[in-house]
Design a protein around this motif. Sequence first.
Motif, PDB file in Angstrom:
ATOM      1  N   ALA A  92       0.824  -1.205   0.000  1.00 20.68           N
ATOM      2  CA  ALA A  92       0.000   0.000   0.000  1.00 20.68           C
ATOM      3  C   ALA A  92       0.861   1.258   0.000  1.00 20.68           C
ATOM      4  N   GLN A  93       0.271   2.342  -0.482  1.00 24.52           N
ATOM      5  CA  GLN A  93       0.978   3.620  -0.542  1.00 24.52           C
ATOM      6  C   GLN A  93       1.399   4.087   0.856  1.00 24.52           C
ATOM      7  N   GLU A  94       0.508   3.899   1.833  1.00 24.50           N
ATOM      8  CA  GLU A  94       0.853   4.174   3.225  1.00 24.50           C
ATOM      9  C   GLU A  94       1.520   2.911   3.742  1.00 24.50           C
ATOM     10  N   SER A  95       2.857   2.867   3.707  1.00 26.87           N
ATOM     11  CA  SER A  95       3.519   1.632   4.105  1.00 26.87           C
ATOM     12  C   SER A  95       3.248   1.365   5.578  1.00 26.87           C
ATOM     13  N   TRP A  96       3.220   0.106   5.946  1.00 25.54           N
ATOM     14  CA  TRP A  96       2.877  -0.232   7.321  1.00 25.54           C
ATOM     15  C   TRP A  96       3.734  -1.393   7.818  1.00 25.54           C
ATOM     16  N   VAL A  97       3.916  -1.437   9.121  1.00 25.53           N
ATOM     17  CA  VAL A  97       4.611  -2.556   9.747  1.00 25.53           C
ATOM     18  C   VAL A  97       3.812  -2.984  10.971  1.00 25.53           C
ATOM     19  N   GLN A  98       4.038  -4.235  11.365  1.00 27.83           N
ATOM     20  CA  GLN A  98       3.407  -4.723  12.585  1.00 27.83           C
ATOM     21  C   GLN A  98       4.405  -4.605  13.727  1.00 27.83           C
ATOM     22  N   ASN A  99       3.891  -4.593  14.940  1.00 25.12           N
ATOM     23  CA  ASN A  99       4.745  -4.460  16.120  1.00 25.12           C
ATOM     24  C   ASN A  99       5.491  -5.768  16.390  1.00 25.12           C
ATOM     25  N   GLU A 100       6.477  -6.043  15.530  1.00 28.15           N
ATOM     26  CA  GLU A 100       7.279  -7.266  15.580  1.00 28.15           C
ATOM     27  C   GLU A 100       8.696  -6.888  15.163  1.00 28.15           C
ATOM     28  N   LEU A 107       9.084 -11.442   6.517  1.00 31.10           N
ATOM     29  CA  LEU A 107       8.600 -12.816   6.274  1.00 31.10           C
ATOM     30  C   LEU A 107       7.067 -12.864   6.240  1.00 31.10           C
ATOM     31  N   PHE A 108       6.441 -12.114   7.098  1.00 30.35           N
ATOM     32  CA  PHE A 108       4.986 -12.021   7.154  1.00 30.35           C
ATOM     33  C   PHE A 108       4.343 -13.418   7.193  1.00 30.35           C
ATOM     34  N   GLY A 109       4.925 -14.278   8.033  1.00 30.27           N
ATOM     35  CA  GLY A 109       4.357 -15.608   8.220  1.00 30.27           C
ATOM     36  C   GLY A 109       4.909 -16.671   7.288  1.00 30.27           C
ATOM     37  N   ALA A 110       5.642 -16.260   6.251  1.00 27.73           N
ATOM     38  CA  ALA A 110       6.244 -17.240   5.335  1.00 27.73           C
ATOM     39  C   ALA A 110       7.473 -17.855   6.004  1.00 27.73           C
ATOM     40  N   PRO A 111       7.837 -19.080   5.642  1.00 33.42           N
ATOM     41  CA  PRO A 111       9.015 -19.703   6.246  1.00 33.42           C
ATOM     42  C   PRO A 111      10.312 -18.957   5.906  1.00 33.42           C
ATOM     43  N   TYR A 112      11.253 -18.993   6.827  1.00 31.32           N
ATOM     44  CA  TYR A 112      12.537 -18.307   6.626  1.00 31.32           C
ATOM     45  C   TYR A 112      13.444 -19.122   5.717  1.00 31.32           C
ATOM     46  N   ASP A 113      13.764 -18.529   4.574  1.00 32.41           N
ATOM     47  CA  ASP A 113      14.706 -19.131   3.633  1.00 32.41           C
ATOM     48  C   ASP A 113      15.867 -18.147   3.564  1.00 32.41           C
ATOM     49  N   GLU A 114      16.994 -18.541   4.166  1.00 31.71           N
ATOM     50  CA  GLU A 114      18.095 -17.600   4.351  1.00 31.71           C
ATOM     51  C   GLU A 114      18.565 -16.962   3.047  1.00 31.71           C
ATOM     52  N   LEU A 158       8.053  -3.081   0.736  1.00 33.35           N
ATOM     53  CA  LEU A 158       8.452  -3.635  -0.564  1.00 33.35           C
ATOM     54  C   LEU A 158       9.048  -5.030  -0.391  1.00 33.35           C
ATOM     55  N   ALA A 159       9.931  -5.166   0.593  1.00 28.79           N
ATOM     56  CA  ALA A 159      10.606  -6.447   0.831  1.00 28.79           C
ATOM     57  C   ALA A 159       9.599  -7.557   1.138  1.00 28.79           C
ATOM     58  N   ARG A 160       8.559  -7.228   1.873  1.00 29.30           N
ATOM     59  CA  ARG A 160       7.504  -8.195   2.213  1.00 29.30           C
ATOM     60  C   ARG A 160       6.839  -8.716   0.932  1.00 29.30           C
TER      61      ARG A 160
END
Length: 247
Positions: A92-100, A107-114, A158-160
């Motif tokens: 979204a244009q108003e970028s957002w993050v969660q308190n994490e 990752l946003f819940g996706a598995p960590y692939d180094e 963007l990275a998400r």
Amino acid sequence: TEDTNVIGFNNAVFAWSKDAEDGTQTPSARSFRLRVDGKLMFQRNALNLIIGPTGSGKTSVLMALLGEMHFMPTSIDAWYNLPREGGVAYAAQESWVQNETIRENILFGAPYDEERYNKVVHQCALARDLELFTAGDKTEVGEKGLTLSGGQKARVTLARAIYSSAEIILLDDVLAALDVHTSKWIVKECLQGDLVRGRTILLVTHNVALASPIADYIVSVGLDGIAREVQDLSVFLAKNKKLAREL
Ligand code: DUT
Ligand code: MG
């Protein structure tokens, strides 16, 4: 009629609310409408740009595709379509993050692939930022993401989207909060990088000079709310001198 694999519109008007059509509103309060006459089809496995002056309806193009606006057909064979099977990521244009932590926000819940993760961090120009945090990507972004600058938040957003496996990526003005050097980096390393290969990007941007050389398809939205394909950008900019200065 509609091909389910297509991203686009045919003969449609979109409004933010249903009552935009019922005539009860005064002309001055009449709400915005986005209009597409004929077919507008974004290219798959390609970089599509959506350009236009501020307030013209670029965000609305993405929201209409996402089904967030009220669809009003203007012909019997009208349609709009966004295939969802391969997944759709939306920054979204108003970028957002969660308190994490920063990492969890990417990752946003996706598995960590180094390997994938490190590439994303590099391509989204986050490597240096992460180095400067003592806790690196384990840094908590805090309530409302106060630990991060606007530009950092935009790059995490963007990275998400890039880290996700979504086949279609909608990016609303992700370059806006970034300086020229960082924008250039992202256009080169991320938007032309291996992680977007085989995926479809719709990028809303004011940064036409930077993004247009690598764009496969360009749509402009005018102050009349009409979205059209731009076939020849230099001709378009010559005809729209005011916009050309703004972009
Ligand atoms: N609008 C609404 N409701 C919304 C979002 C937008 O009524 O939830 C209106 C505001 C404006 C028109 O729709 O009159 C188009 O706005 P949009 O956000 O699509 O324009 P933009 O091209 O994305 O503007 P900017 O470059 O400032 O992001
Ligand atoms: Mg917008």
